[in-house]
Design an enzyme around this catalytic site. Structure first.
Site, PDB file in Angstrom:
ATOM      1  N   ASP A 164       0.830  -1.207   0.000  1.00  0.00           N
ATOM      2  CA  ASP A 164       0.000   0.000   0.000  1.00  0.00           C
ATOM      3  C   ASP A 164       0.861   1.252   0.000  1.00  0.00           C
ATOM      4  O   ASP A 164       0.602   2.208  -0.739  1.00  0.00           O
ATOM      5  CB  ASP A 164      -0.913  -0.024   1.226  1.00  0.00           C
ATOM      6  CG  ASP A 164      -1.775   1.234   1.338  1.00  0.00           C
ATOM      7  OD1 ASP A 164      -2.407   1.614   0.346  1.00  0.00           O
ATOM      8  OD2 ASP A 164      -1.793   1.840   2.426  1.00  0.00           O
ATOM      9  N   HIS A 165       1.912   1.263   0.799  1.00  0.00           N
ATOM     10  CA  HIS A 165       2.789   2.422   0.882  1.00  0.00           C
ATOM     11  C   HIS A 165       3.675   2.572  -0.352  1.00  0.00           C
ATOM     12  O   HIS A 165       4.217   3.647  -0.593  1.00  0.00           O
ATOM     13  CB  HIS A 165       3.672   2.318   2.127  1.00  0.00           C
ATOM     14  CG  HIS A 165       2.915   2.470   3.408  1.00  0.00           C
ATOM     15  ND1 HIS A 165       3.520   2.381   4.645  1.00  0.00           N
ATOM     16  CD2 HIS A 165       1.602   2.710   3.653  1.00  0.00           C
ATOM     17  CE1 HIS A 165       2.602   2.548   5.591  1.00  0.00           C
ATOM     18  NE2 HIS A 165       1.430   2.743   5.012  1.00  0.00           N
ATOM     19  N   ASP A 166       3.796   1.516  -1.145  1.00  0.00           N
ATOM     20  CA  ASP A 166       4.598   1.590  -2.360  1.00  0.00           C
ATOM     21  C   ASP A 166       3.814   2.180  -3.527  1.00  0.00           C
ATOM     22  O   ASP A 166       4.412   2.669  -4.489  1.00  0.00           O
ATOM     23  CB  ASP A 166       5.103   0.202  -2.745  1.00  0.00           C
ATOM     24  CG  ASP A 166       6.252   0.250  -3.732  1.00  0.00           C
ATOM     25  OD1 ASP A 166       7.314   0.785  -3.372  1.00  0.00           O
ATOM     26  OD2 ASP A 166       6.092  -0.228  -4.865  1.00  0.00           O
ATOM     27  N   THR A 228       4.833   7.375  -6.880  1.00  0.00           N
ATOM     28  CA  THR A 228       4.559   6.617  -8.089  1.00  0.00           C
ATOM     29  C   THR A 228       3.535   5.530  -7.785  1.00  0.00           C
ATOM     30  O   THR A 228       3.518   4.957  -6.696  1.00  0.00           O
ATOM     31  CB  THR A 228       5.829   5.957  -8.631  1.00  0.00           C
ATOM     32  OG1 THR A 228       6.260   4.950  -7.719  1.00  0.00           O
ATOM     33  CG2 THR A 228       6.944   6.982  -8.813  1.00  0.00           C
ATOM     34  N   PHE A 230       3.307   2.695  -9.476  1.00  0.00           N
ATOM     35  CA  PHE A 230       3.833   1.388  -9.841  1.00  0.00           C
ATOM     36  C   PHE A 230       4.424   0.666  -8.623  1.00  0.00           C
ATOM     37  O   PHE A 230       4.869   1.303  -7.671  1.00  0.00           O
ATOM     38  CB  PHE A 230       4.918   1.536 -10.912  1.00  0.00           C
ATOM     39  CG  PHE A 230       4.470   2.281 -12.127  1.00  0.00           C
ATOM     40  CD1 PHE A 230       3.646   1.671 -13.064  1.00  0.00           C
ATOM     41  CD2 PHE A 230       4.855   3.597 -12.339  1.00  0.00           C
ATOM     42  CE1 PHE A 230       3.214   2.363 -14.187  1.00  0.00           C
ATOM     43  CE2 PHE A 230       4.434   4.298 -13.456  1.00  0.00           C
ATOM     44  CZ  PHE A 230       3.611   3.681 -14.382  1.00  0.00           C
ATOM     45  N   ASP A 232       7.317  -0.341  -7.660  1.00  0.00           N
ATOM     46  CA  ASP A 232       8.666  -0.055  -8.155  1.00  0.00           C
ATOM     47  C   ASP A 232       9.667   0.195  -7.032  1.00  0.00           C
ATOM     48  O   ASP A 232      10.745   0.741  -7.266  1.00  0.00           O
ATOM     49  CB  ASP A 232       8.647   1.154  -9.095  1.00  0.00           C
ATOM     50  CG  ASP A 232       8.113   2.420  -8.420  1.00  0.00           C
ATOM     51  OD1 ASP A 232       7.752   2.357  -7.231  1.00  0.00           O
ATOM     52  OD2 ASP A 232       8.056   3.458  -9.086  1.00  0.00           O
ATOM     53  N   SER A 234       9.408   2.236  -4.500  1.00  0.00           N
ATOM     54  CA  SER A 234       9.512   3.622  -4.030  1.00  0.00           C
ATOM     55  C   SER A 234       9.578   3.688  -2.507  1.00  0.00           C
ATOM     56  O   SER A 234      10.057   4.668  -1.950  1.00  0.00           O
ATOM     57  CB  SER A 234       8.342   4.463  -4.550  1.00  0.00           C
ATOM     58  OG  SER A 234       7.099   3.962  -4.088  1.00  0.00           O
ATOM     59  N   HIS A 398      -6.620  -2.164   7.613  1.00  0.00           N
ATOM     60  CA  HIS A 398      -6.656  -1.585   8.957  1.00  0.00           C
ATOM     61  C   HIS A 398      -7.447  -2.469   9.926  1.00  0.00           C
ATOM     62  O   HIS A 398      -7.236  -2.413  11.136  1.00  0.00           O
ATOM     63  CB  HIS A 398      -7.264  -0.183   8.906  1.00  0.00           C
ATOM     64  CG  HIS A 398      -6.398   0.811   8.192  1.00  0.00           C
ATOM     65  ND1 HIS A 398      -6.870   2.008   7.692  1.00  0.00           N
ATOM     66  CD2 HIS A 398      -5.090   0.783   7.878  1.00  0.00           C
ATOM     67  CE1 HIS A 398      -5.887   2.672   7.112  1.00  0.00           C
ATOM     68  NE2 HIS A 398      -4.798   1.939   7.216  1.00  0.00           N
TER      69      HIS A 398
END
Length: 687
Positions: A164-166, A228, A230, A232, A234, A398
């Site tokens: 989720d954070h990516d 981003t 994607f 990827d 991040s 959550h």
């Protein structure tokens, strides 16, 4: 010693609280929310104010949209992507539509927004009805019972949060809001008879807005994805060239902090001196810095960021030794490509099957592996982040959060006290707590801690103690905030998302029985006046799960649709055979990778592990033991959530047949040589 460590953790949390009066606390929790949602200060000016000025000045609006990257020219991309590595901000992934999926563009709409005034005020009920306070809804619908999922463990929740954070992060306004509703403030009313909170409201800032995709300021408000979209990496590398440069170290490595207790042990993330909400920032327990500020939100995320940083550096060192003629830039780019590919494969081969189930995986063509050939990159497919995915559907995790995080030793024995989540938000002490196993004990603890079901039951640590001052027992309510955020973004109600996903239209509460339990429907009837009023997040999270999945049909539909777009709309997807993303032998190396191998390579003290880490370990062996082999030829799980014919008993990390290591030989190159004045070019070994 455990008591001492626990008291130290408490003191570290308390040290971040300067005073306990209400006035400061309102500011403190709002500051926490800003940090947790990582506000982006765009170009020194508020975007909404610039939008308002731009209404009279088309040139200013055009300038704003250019700064946000709306007008990247395809011909520029072709020049900048000759080496076929993804850009830091996601731009030029699609050579025909260069802004698709990049950081800083508007969230997509699957359905038109529904603001109260049609432009930007909070979503309202149809027919003039007033929607109830989201805190009242939370009090009425949500309970704090614990319902566990058989077979699965807490790694499913933690890795889901990492994904989720990516892929998504919407920034909010930096205004210091109180209980007054104004331009950028949408406080949540706390009922007078609230059983817990003795305050008038939960302060909340609105999400930042940007012009729509066509840069039209006269259209309804849109929110941005500041990272981003994607998969990827991040979370490790950031979503801008400057962030990436700040996180890099010489030789293609990522920055790290040497283990202060024993330099022979594996390192930590570098200190995050800019994260003012880290309670340990002025002590020996700093929070770690990564590509995403939320790495420090709780110890589970800090631990996963840590092991992937370590894995990047291990691969980079091996590539550098293998190809000594490579400079640091090539080492970094190739390592980033490898780690990104591994993240993609683990997400689709391990995490999504247990989350969506085999039927949805097949329906949305998400299954990966040799038995499911890749159908090809589609340049006309927009993978940009959908508003409903980021703001409601993928927040279902959550409900999986537990109040306590299990810690175990190398033998998976609970010899350490669990971590209380309410004391661990933005607190770096647990990662450094060598007396209680440090990072190792947290990661291994995820493999034995049972997984909470996605349902209307949430831990009090997120509905009462979120970012709490432990002395006053006062915090925030994540359910109320998620629901209010949906109204902030103008999300249509749950009923319309049912229809969008092909479920029957409903006109009464009892018709929800096709996807909800009776007690859930009764709770919704108490909270809402009409079935049309049910908020998107609330309706989605309380659906009963599909057989063999963790999510209900509406969440499954939205997740399936977007993960399809992320797979087939990413030019750098690891399975894509066109271009030079990966060679066939390199792709095969990635397909053999599992999260179990990453964990084996990145912890200091680990002997054994189950091959499929999202399932609890089997007691006895029997059946196929290599998950890499099993997943290549089987659809899983079955309708009961099991994996027939597979043995998930723990094996030694040294067992490379059961848990294969990453074979880097396909990345070995023959150095350019000179023979009698003629030059011979490099050749890749596996071509």
């Amino acid at each position: 010693m455990r008591l001492v460590a626990r008291n130290i953790a408490l003191l570290i949390v308390v040290s971040g609280i300067l005073t306990h009066c209400y006035g400061y606390l309102v500011q403190h929790i709002q500051h926490q929310m800003r940090e947790s949602e990582s506000v982006m200060h765009w170009y020194g000016a508020d975007i909404k104010e610039r939008q308002e000025r731009s209404a009279q000045s088309p040139d200013d609006l055009r300038e704003l949209c250019e700064e946000l990257g709306y007008y990247i020219k395809p011909e520029t991309c072709r020049v900048s992507t000759l080496k076929n590595y993804p850009s830091a901000d996601g731009s030029c992934n699609n050579l025909l539509h260069p802004s698709w999926g990049k950081a800083g563009i508007p969230l997509r709409r699957y359905l038109p927004s529904e603001y109260g005034d049609g432009i930007g005020s909070l979503h309202e009920a149809e027919g003039g009805r007033k929607l109830p306070s989201t805190r009242k809804i939370s009090n009425t619908v949500v309970g704090n019972n614990s319902v566990l999922v058989p077979r699965l463990n807490a790694m499913a929740m933690q890795f889901g949060q990492l994904v989720d954070h990516d892929v998504g992060h919407a920034p909010i306004h930096p205004n210091m809001c109180g209980c007054e509703t104004k331009q950028h403030c949408i406080p949540i009313e706390v009922p007078a008879d609230d059983p817990i909170f003795r305050i008038r409201c939960i302060p909340l800032s609105r999400s930042k807005t940007v012009p729509g995709p066509e840069c039209d300021v006269d259209k309804p408000w849109e929110q941005m994805n500041q990272i981003t979209t994607f998969i990827d990496g991040s979370i490790l590398y950031g979503s801008s060239a400057s962030a990436q440069a700040d996180l890099r170290a010489p030789g293609g490595l990522l920055r790290f902090r040497q283990n202060p207790y024993n330099e022979s042990l594996k390192p930590f993330l570098p200190d995050d001196e800019e994260n003012v909400q880290c309670n340990g920032r002025d002590s020996e327990f700093p929070c770690g810095k990564a590509g995403d500020k939320r790495a420090a939100v709780q110890p589970g995320q800090s631990a996963l960021h840590t092991i992937f940083m370590r894995y990047h550096n291990q691969i980079a060192e091996q590539l550098s030794e293998m190809n000594s003629h490579w400079d640091g830039e090539q080492v970094f780019l190739e390592t980033r490509k490898i780690v990104t590919s591994i993240l993609q494969h683990i997400t689709y081969n391990e995490y999504l099957p247990v989350t969506l189930g085999a039927d949805l995986m097949r329906e949305h063509r998400l299954t990966v592996g040799s038995g499911n050939p890749y159908r090809g990159y589609r340049s006309g497919l927009d993978p940009s982040m959908p508003n409903i995915f980021a703001t409601a559907a993928f927040r279902m995790g959550h409900s999986q959060i537990s109040s306590n995080m299990t810690r175990v030793n190398v033998h998976y024995k609970e010899v350490y006290d669990p971590i209380q989540l309410r004391l661990a938000f933005f607190n770096g002490s647990a990662i450094h707590d060598v007396q209680n196993g440090g990072t190792d004990s947290i990661v291994l603890g995820m493999l034995v801690e049972p997984l909470e079901k996605i349902d209307r039951f949430f831990s009090e640590d997120v509905t009462r103690f979120l970012f709490a001052d432990p002395l006053n027992s006062f915090g925030l309510d994540l359910v109320a905030i998620n629901t209010q955020r949906g109204r902030d973004h103008g999300l249509p109600g749950y009923k319309k998302w049912r229809t969008f996903c092909g479920l029957p239209d409903v006109s009464s509460f009892h018709e929800l029985s096709d996807v909800m339990a009776t007690d859930t429907i009764d709770a919704l009837k108490k909270a809402y006046t009409h079935v049309d009023d049910i908020d998107a997040f609330i309706g989605m999270v309380v659906e009963e799960p599909i057989d063999g999945a963790l999510v209900g049909p509406t969440v499954g539909c939205i997740l399936g649709k977007h993960f399809y777009n992320l797979k087939f709309g990413d030019r750098f997807w690891y399975e894509n055979p066109t271009g030079t993303v990966l060679t066939p032998n390199q792709r095969e190396s990635i397909r053999r990778m599992t999260l179990a191998r990453v964990i084996c390579e990145t912890l200091d003290d680990i002997d054994t592990i189950q091959p499929f880490v999202f399932h609890v370990a089997d007691e006895k062996q029997g059946g196929i033991e290599s998950f890499a082999d099993y997943s290549a030829t089987h659809d899983y799980p079955d309708e009961a959530g099991g994996i027939p014919g597979f043995s998930n008993a723990r094996v030694s990390c040294k067992d490379l047949n059961t848990i294969p290591h990453l074979d880097l030989n396909p990345w070995r190159e023959i150095k350019e040589t000179s023979n009698c004045g003629s030059s011979k070019r490099e050749e890749k070994k596996d071509e």
